[in-house]
Enzyme design. Structure first.
Site, short mmCIF file in Angstrom:
data_model
loop_
_atom_site.label_atom_id
_atom_site.label_comp_id
_atom_site.label_asym_id
_atom_site.label_seq_id
_atom_site.Cartn_x
_atom_site.Cartn_y
_atom_site.Cartn_z
N ASP A 18 0.83 -1.20 0.00
CA ASP A 18 0.00 0.00 0.00
C ASP A 18 0.87 1.26 0.00
O ASP A 18 1.94 1.27 0.59
CB ASP A 18 -0.89 -0.01 1.25
N GLY A 19 0.40 2.30 -0.68
CA GLY A 19 1.04 3.60 -0.59
C GLY A 19 1.65 4.11 -1.87
O GLY A 19 2.30 5.16 -1.88
N ARG A 31 -0.25 9.42 -9.98
CA ARG A 31 -0.36 8.16 -9.24
C ARG A 31 0.21 6.99 -10.04
O ARG A 31 0.78 6.06 -9.46
CB ARG A 31 -1.83 7.89 -8.92
N HIS A 35 2.79 3.70 -9.02
CA HIS A 35 2.63 2.26 -9.25
C HIS A 35 3.86 1.68 -9.95
O HIS A 35 4.28 0.55 -9.67
CB HIS A 35 1.37 1.99 -10.08
N SER A 63 -6.88 -5.83 -5.94
CA SER A 63 -8.05 -6.36 -5.23
C SER A 63 -9.27 -6.35 -6.14
O SER A 63 -9.31 -5.68 -7.18
CB SER A 63 -8.33 -5.53 -3.98
N ASN A 66 -10.43 -2.92 -6.60
CA ASN A 66 -9.61 -2.00 -7.40
C ASN A 66 -10.19 -1.74 -8.78
O ASN A 66 -9.82 -0.75 -9.43
CB ASN A 66 -8.18 -2.54 -7.56
N ARG A 186 1.86 -4.93 6.24
CA ARG A 186 1.18 -3.89 5.47
C ARG A 186 1.99 -2.61 5.55
O ARG A 186 2.39 -2.17 6.63
CB ARG A 186 -0.23 -3.63 5.99
N ARG A 192 -5.17 -2.04 8.96
CA ARG A 192 -6.28 -2.91 8.58
C ARG A 192 -5.77 -3.90 7.55
O ARG A 192 -4.74 -3.69 6.93
CB ARG A 192 -7.47 -2.11 8.04
N SER A 194 -7.84 -5.16 5.00
CA SER A 194 -8.48 -4.85 3.71
C SER A 194 -8.89 -6.09 2.91
O SER A 194 -8.59 -6.21 1.72
CB SER A 194 -7.54 -3.97 2.87
#
Length: 217
Positions: A18-19, A31, A35, A63, A66, A186, A192, A194
């Site tokens: 994540d992030g 963004r 990635h 996911s 996503n 994570r 969390r 997720s």
């Protein structure tokens, strides 16, 4: 490597990567560039995991939820996945890493799915480490799909419902093919899981780090 106690390694590590988007925004980038930088972290972590001698590494790559992201971002993620598979195929083979996936693979674009399945075939005989990519994956969805399959078998008379237990149910879950998760990591500071590997992480150790995925080593 000298700082790692190789006698005390977890057997199966799973990572929620994540992030990427936040990393890009902090740098003033799109963004999609985050990635791309995140895909370099994938390469680093896969290599490090193999050097350490992990049996299994599972990465939450995409996911089921996503698909709801902007189409431009989804297209960029699919392109990065294809690029990763093409560029890393030979290294996976050289390092003895078997590639597999969990999730609703049929939802992936045909071109990406074709490349993915080819690499899986080329590495299916390898046994030094198993790399699992969770693609179009959701833990609740996986459990629901497994329950549906057990219900079908019971309705067909091939399975006695009274014989369904934790072990037999786990055997139907694709994520459990490589066994339960020992350590779940994570990145990005979120506390969390997720919808990731809900069954397999029942007894996992959980580690949350504030580092964003492109910064993770």
């Amino acid at each position: 490597m000298s700082l790692v106690d190789l006698r005390a390694l977890p057997r199966h590590v799973a990572i929620i990567m994540d992030g990427n988007g936040r990393w890009a925004q902090r740098q003033g980038f799109l963004r999609t560039l985050g990635h791309r930088e995140g895909s370099e972290s994938v390469r680093r972590i896969v290599r490090a995991s193999r050097r350490l001698g992990l049996d299994a590494l599972t990465l939450y790559a995409f996911s089921e939820q996503n698909w709801e992201r902007p189409q431009l971002e989804v297209d960029a993620l699919m392109h990065l996945l294809e690029d990763f598979l093409v560029s890393e195929r030979d290294e996976l083979i050289a390092r003895g890493i078997r590639l597999r996936t969990i999730g609703r693979r049929h939802r992936l674009p045909a071109r990406v799915r074709g490349v993915l399945e080819a690499v899986m075939r080329d590495t299916e005989h390898l046994d030094r480490m198993t790399l699992t990519l969770a693609l179009s994956y959701g833990g609740q969805e996986e459990i629901a799909d497994a329950a549906r399959e057990i219900a079908r078998q019971a309705a067909a008379g091939a399975l006695d419902p009274e014989r369904v237990d934790v072990r037999s149910f786990g055997n139907v879950l694709p994520s459990m093919e490589v066994g339960p998760v020992d350590l779940l990591v994570r990145t990005s500071g979120e506390l969390r899981i997720s919808n990731f590997l809900l069954w397999a992480t029942a007894y996992a150790e959980l580690h949350f780090t504030d580092r964003l995925w492109p910064e993770f080593t």
